[in-house]
Scaffold this active site. Sequence first.
Site, PDB file in Angstrom:
ATOM      1  N   HIS A  89     -17.899 -62.113   7.914  1.00 51.76           N
ATOM      2  CA  HIS A  89     -18.853 -63.020   8.948  1.00 51.76           C
ATOM      3  C   HIS A  89     -19.251 -62.237  10.167  1.00 51.76           C
ATOM      4  O   HIS A  89     -18.722 -61.192  10.432  1.00 51.76           O
ATOM      5  CB  HIS A  89     -18.053 -64.446   9.180  1.00 51.76           C
ATOM      6  N   ARG A  90     -19.874 -63.012  10.889  1.00 48.42           N
ATOM      7  CA  ARG A  90     -20.217 -62.668  12.475  1.00 48.42           C
ATOM      8  C   ARG A  90     -19.390 -63.623  13.430  1.00 48.42           C
ATOM      9  O   ARG A  90     -19.428 -64.801  12.859  1.00 48.42           O
ATOM     10  CB  ARG A  90     -21.614 -62.659  12.712  1.00 48.42           C
ATOM     11  N   SER A  91     -19.377 -63.280  14.462  1.00 49.15           N
ATOM     12  CA  SER A  91     -18.882 -64.318  15.499  1.00 49.15           C
ATOM     13  C   SER A  91     -20.085 -65.597  15.508  1.00 49.15           C
ATOM     14  O   SER A  91     -19.462 -66.688  15.798  1.00 49.15           O
ATOM     15  CB  SER A  91     -18.566 -63.937  16.698  1.00 49.15           C
TER      16      SER A  91
ATOM     17  N   LYS B  76     -20.983 -56.135   6.971  1.00 46.07           N
ATOM     18  CA  LYS B  76     -21.600 -57.411   7.566  1.00 46.07           C
ATOM     19  C   LYS B  76     -23.015 -57.351   6.919  1.00 46.07           C
ATOM     20  O   LYS B  76     -23.797 -56.307   7.342  1.00 46.07           O
ATOM     21  CB  LYS B  76     -21.674 -57.306   9.004  1.00 46.07           C
TER      22      LYS B  76
ATOM     23  N   HIS C  93     -15.044 -62.589  22.542  1.00 51.24           N
ATOM     24  CA  HIS C  93     -15.027 -63.872  21.894  1.00 51.24           C
ATOM     25  C   HIS C  93     -14.281 -64.884  22.642  1.00 51.24           C
ATOM     26  O   HIS C  93     -13.872 -66.024  22.090  1.00 51.24           O
ATOM     27  CB  HIS C  93     -14.546 -63.870  20.256  1.00 51.24           C
TER      28      HIS C  93
ATOM     29  N   ASP D 167     -16.102 -50.735  11.720  1.00 53.86           N
ATOM     30  CA  ASP D 167     -17.067 -51.924  11.824  1.00 53.86           C
ATOM     31  C   ASP D 167     -18.168 -51.532  12.720  1.00 53.86           C
ATOM     32  O   ASP D 167     -19.120 -51.127  12.363  1.00 53.86           O
ATOM     33  CB  ASP D 167     -16.357 -53.256  12.417  1.00 53.86           C
TER      34      ASP D 167
ATOM     35  N   SER E   5     -20.165 -58.972  19.961  1.00 51.88           N
ATOM     36  CA  SER E   5     -19.805 -57.478  19.916  1.00 51.88           C
ATOM     37  C   SER E   5     -20.394 -56.697  18.915  1.00 51.88           C
ATOM     38  O   SER E   5     -19.882 -56.101  18.212  1.00 51.88           O
ATOM     39  CB  SER E   5     -18.413 -57.675  19.849  1.00 51.88           C
TER      40      SER E   5
ATOM     41  N   GLU F  71     -14.233 -67.805  17.009  1.00 50.28           N
ATOM     42  CA  GLU F  71     -13.932 -67.701  15.626  1.00 50.28           C
ATOM     43  C   GLU F  71     -13.098 -68.579  15.217  1.00 50.28           C
ATOM     44  O   GLU F  71     -12.372 -68.625  14.135  1.00 50.28           O
ATOM     45  CB  GLU F  71     -13.965 -66.293  15.117  1.00 50.28           C
TER      46      GLU F  71
ATOM     47  N   ASP G 229      -8.573 -56.845  15.110  1.00 50.23           N
ATOM     48  CA  ASP G 229      -9.831 -56.163  15.342  1.00 50.23           C
ATOM     49  C   ASP G 229      -9.745 -55.975  16.788  1.00 50.23           C
ATOM     50  O   ASP G 229      -9.991 -56.569  17.648  1.00 50.23           O
ATOM     51  CB  ASP G 229     -11.115 -57.084  14.780  1.00 50.23           C
TER      52      ASP G 229
ATOM     53  N   LYS H  72     -13.453 -61.494   5.726  1.00 51.88           N
ATOM     54  CA  LYS H  72     -12.761 -61.819   7.208  1.00 51.88           C
ATOM     55  C   LYS H  72     -13.828 -62.813   7.612  1.00 51.88           C
ATOM     56  O   LYS H  72     -15.058 -62.442   7.715  1.00 51.88           O
ATOM     57  CB  LYS H  72     -12.981 -60.493   7.991  1.00 51.88           C
TER      58      LYS H  72
ATOM     59  N   GLN I  69      -9.766 -58.206  20.526  1.00 56.34           N
ATOM     60  CA  GLN I  69     -10.914 -59.271  19.994  1.00 56.34           C
ATOM     61  C   GLN I  69     -10.209 -60.395  19.049  1.00 56.34           C
ATOM     62  O   GLN I  69     -10.430 -61.479  19.101  1.00 56.34           O
ATOM     63  CB  GLN I  69     -12.072 -58.679  19.512  1.00 56.34           C
ATOM     64  N   GLU I  70      -9.419 -59.689  18.136  1.00 53.77           N
ATOM     65  CA  GLU I  70      -9.012 -60.359  16.996  1.00 53.77           C
ATOM     66  C   GLU I  70      -7.450 -60.266  16.532  1.00 53.77           C
ATOM     67  O   GLU I  70      -7.146 -59.199  16.415  1.00 53.77           O
ATOM     68  CB  GLU I  70      -9.787 -60.388  15.842  1.00 53.77           C
TER      69      GLU I  70
ATOM     70  N   GLU J 130      -8.827 -52.680  12.875  1.00 56.69           N
ATOM     71  CA  GLU J 130     -10.415 -52.452  12.952  1.00 56.69           C
ATOM     72  C   GLU J 130     -10.774 -52.013  14.047  1.00 56.69           C
ATOM     73  O   GLU J 130     -10.317 -52.489  15.299  1.00 56.69           O
ATOM     74  CB  GLU J 130     -11.225 -53.752  12.671  1.00 56.69           C
TER      75      GLU J 130
HETATM   76  P1  PGA Z   1     -19.180 -60.051  16.179  1.00 58.80           P
HETATM   77  O1  PGA Z   1     -17.720 -59.848  15.967  1.00 58.80           O
HETATM   78  O2  PGA Z   1     -19.777 -60.788  15.103  1.00 58.80           O
HETATM   79  O3  PGA Z   1     -19.434 -60.674  17.757  1.00 58.80           O
HETATM   80  O4  PGA Z   1     -19.711 -58.343  16.234  1.00 58.80           O
HETATM   81  C1  PGA Z   1     -17.178 -59.756  14.526  1.00 58.80           C
HETATM   82  C2  PGA Z   1     -16.300 -58.422  14.598  1.00 58.80           C
HETATM   83  O5  PGA Z   1     -16.401 -57.651  15.581  1.00 58.80           O
HETATM   84  O6  PGA Z   1     -15.795 -58.059  13.490  1.00 58.80           O
HETATM   85 ZN    ZN Z   2     -14.977 -55.985  14.557  1.00 61.42          ZN
END
Ligand code: PGA
Ligand code: ZN
Length: 423
Positions: free
Chosen positions: A361-363, A333, A153, A308, A40, A203, A240, A384, A161-162, A281
């Site tokens: 991190h990243r996904s 990131k 994800h 983000d 994302s 994740e 998130d 995170k 997403q999270e 987020e």
């Molecule tokens: P991404 O997701 O690494 O797929 O961008 C992580 C996030 O959105 O924090």
């Molecule tokens: Zn994010």
Amino acid sequence: AIEAVGAREILDSRGNPTVEVEVLLDDGTVSRAAVPSGASTGAFEAYELRDGDENRYGGKGVLKAVAGVLDVLGPAIEGFDAADQRLVDAELIAADGTDNKSKVGANAILGVSLAVAKAAADSADLPLFRYLGGPNAHTLPVPLMNIINGGAHADTALDIQEFMVLPVGADTFADALRWGAEVYHALKSGLKKKGQSTGLGDEGGFAPDLPGARAALDFILEAIGTAGFSAGKDFLLGLDVAATEFFADGVYSFEKQKLTGDQLTEFWAGLVADYPLATIEDPLAEDDWDGYVHLTSELGDKVQIVGDDLFVTNPVRLQKGLDLKVANSILVKVNQIGTLTETLDAVSLAQRAGYTAILSHRSGETEDTTIADLAVATDSGQIKTGAPARSDRVAKYNQLLRIEEELGDAAVYAGRSAFPRAK
Ligand code: PGA
Ligand code: ZN
């Protein structure tokens, strides 16, 4: 001094290729770094160079980025002192020559930048967190553990997403990690009992087919209780939203409704009132600055609001946010901006302005654990890096266990103090 730079194509946690770099110093030190990749992704991120050759990895190969390391970036920094990180990174940026690192690729540049830092630390015989953070590096971050995955994800209808649990009440990082893992297992049992899938998302969190945010949060509250903890005291919660993913033509398509930014903000306000949420987020889309101004004035003193996709670890985007009083925290990131120097600059800018910074991190991840050391080195107090499961996520948590052990009595766990705005 840097003698040679090597690179190869390896696989990330989703089975997609990514770049790994090795730096050789003239004292014989060899150090390695691997580059993560998002799903994302924000529109304003530095450029991830992929081959586009449909005959390999569906076009996702990174042989061009590898060639860029070997032919362009390596030769540009040979002879530099690896401890001159700022000069090395400036040289890498200049060798690419574009604003968004699109010629050689941010994935190529970041791999070199991080491998140089690791080589400098190894050559000085220092752990990376200590090399980068000096004697003040002693605070272990609160892990924001993503235990329910949705959005981009997971293949479910869950828009957010999270869903994260934050073990703020623990005394040590080791206990915090254990608490998180215990809640993770309790959640698995709770989902199973209700006939929900316990398959995992990108994740490492569960990916149940739940109707919406409240259902997911209720499952998590129950799991915290079942595991013997108290929500609001031992654990705070986090989201998130990654709202850019469900925003189009001025409309948020969220939980079967069509909402304006202000209506979505009201939904978040309702969740903040009803659940012990400490952090949200990307609650709005990456370019909804007006919406963010309003949301921050409504919620900014009650909850951490993290940019983000909004800030993409970019000091210019962050400065705009500071000027407009938008959000109060930045997700950091390394591959969104592409060098260690610029990453550290984004963290400093945020911290000086009273914004929190969360190393992330990243996904798509690898076994590389650099962000664990960075979280301690920058005194961020928060990291995170996904669920307490799957080696691509757990590698970072395990590295933090080692750092806590190395620090011994000097180690401090950030705990609740990392969330100054939480109720
Ligand atoms: P991404 O997701 O690494 O797929 O961008 C992580 C996030 O959105 O924090
Ligand atoms: Zn994010």
